[in-house]
Design a protein around this motif. Structure first.
Motif, PDB file in Angstrom:
ATOM      1  N   ARG A 185      -7.603   7.869   2.328  1.00 45.32           N
ATOM      2  CA  ARG A 185      -9.009   7.443   2.283  1.00 45.32           C
ATOM      3  C   ARG A 185      -9.171   5.931   2.236  1.00 45.32           C
ATOM      4  NH1 ARG A 185      -9.750  12.092  -1.022  1.00 45.32           N
ATOM      5  NH2 ARG A 185      -9.582  10.909  -2.935  1.00 45.32           N
ATOM      6  N   HIS A 186      -8.284   5.248   1.535  1.00 46.54           N
ATOM      7  CA  HIS A 186      -8.529   3.836   1.252  1.00 46.54           C
ATOM      8  C   HIS A 186      -7.572   2.852   1.914  1.00 46.54           C
ATOM      9  CE1 HIS A 186     -11.513   4.995  -1.692  1.00 46.54           C
ATOM     10  NE2 HIS A 186     -10.642   5.864  -2.181  1.00 46.54           N
ATOM     11  N   GLU A 187      -6.392   3.287   2.309  1.00 47.96           N
ATOM     12  CA  GLU A 187      -5.396   2.315   2.774  1.00 47.96           C
ATOM     13  C   GLU A 187      -4.714   2.651   4.093  1.00 47.96           C
ATOM     14  OE1 GLU A 187      -3.995   0.799  -1.587  1.00 47.96           O
ATOM     15  OE2 GLU A 187      -3.336   2.783  -0.948  1.00 47.96           O
TER      16      GLU A 187
ATOM     17  N   MET B 180      -5.551   9.706  -1.699  1.00 48.43           N
ATOM     18  CA  MET B 180      -6.235   8.427  -1.972  1.00 48.43           C
ATOM     19  C   MET B 180      -5.794   7.377  -0.953  1.00 48.43           C
ATOM     20  SD  MET B 180      -8.368   8.796  -4.425  1.00 48.43           S
ATOM     21  CE  MET B 180      -8.669   7.145  -5.015  1.00 48.43           C
TER      22      MET B 180
ATOM     23  N   THR C 295       0.818  -1.215   0.000  1.00 50.08           N
ATOM     24  CA  THR C 295       0.000   0.000   0.000  1.00 50.08           C
ATOM     25  C   THR C 295       0.848   1.260   0.000  1.00 50.08           C
ATOM     26  OG1 THR C 295      -0.112   0.136   2.410  1.00 50.08           O
ATOM     27  CG2 THR C 295      -1.834  -1.153   1.312  1.00 50.08           C
TER      28      THR C 295
END
Length: 138
Positions: free
Chosen positions: A122-124, A119, A46
């Motif tokens: 928010r996601h990882e 990003m 990630t």
């Protein structure tokens, strides 16, 4: 004391605090760019690394007053797949400043997918932080 260019997860104050043991704000972070590179995901992870790309630049933070102990913590965090190189970053006013940059070794597999801090947050980030607290980078 050393000066570093943070271009990935360490730009996040929570992650930087985990690694440095103090707030990122205490390092007087200043926005800057590293020209001639792009930021991409490490394959299967990630987090990012940077790769040479003459047409690109990487936005990051120049951080000051990194102690020898903090430098050791940063090296342990980055791990055996990175080496420190002295490169020049460009500040907002156009000044070019030397900085220590963690560069991936050639054996580290990189993807072609662009990595963006917002990003990632928010996601990882949540998964990354949980792994970090278990001493596992995901």
């Amino acid at each position: 004391m050393s000066t570093y260019f943070f271009y990935g997860t360490l730009q996040d104050p929570e992650i930087a605090r985990e690694i440095l043991g103090r707030p990122l704000s205490g390092c007087s972070p200043q926005p800057c760019v590293l020209e001639g590179y792009k930021r991409v995901y490490v394959a299967g992870a990630t987090y990012p690394a940077i790769a040479a790309d003459a047409e690109s630049e990487v936005e990051g933070l120049l951080v000051y007053r990194i102690s020898p102990l903090e430098s050791s913590r940063l090296s342990r965090y980055e791990g055996k797949d990175y080496k420190i190189e002295e490169l020049e970053v460009t500040m907002k006013d156009g000044a070019r400043v030397p900085a220590s940059v963690f560069m991936p070794l050639p054996a580290l597999r990189l993807s072609n997918r662009s990595w963006e801090l917002n990003m990632w947050r928010r996601h990882e980030k949540r998964r990354f932080l949980a792994g970090l607290r278990r001493n596992v980078l995901v």
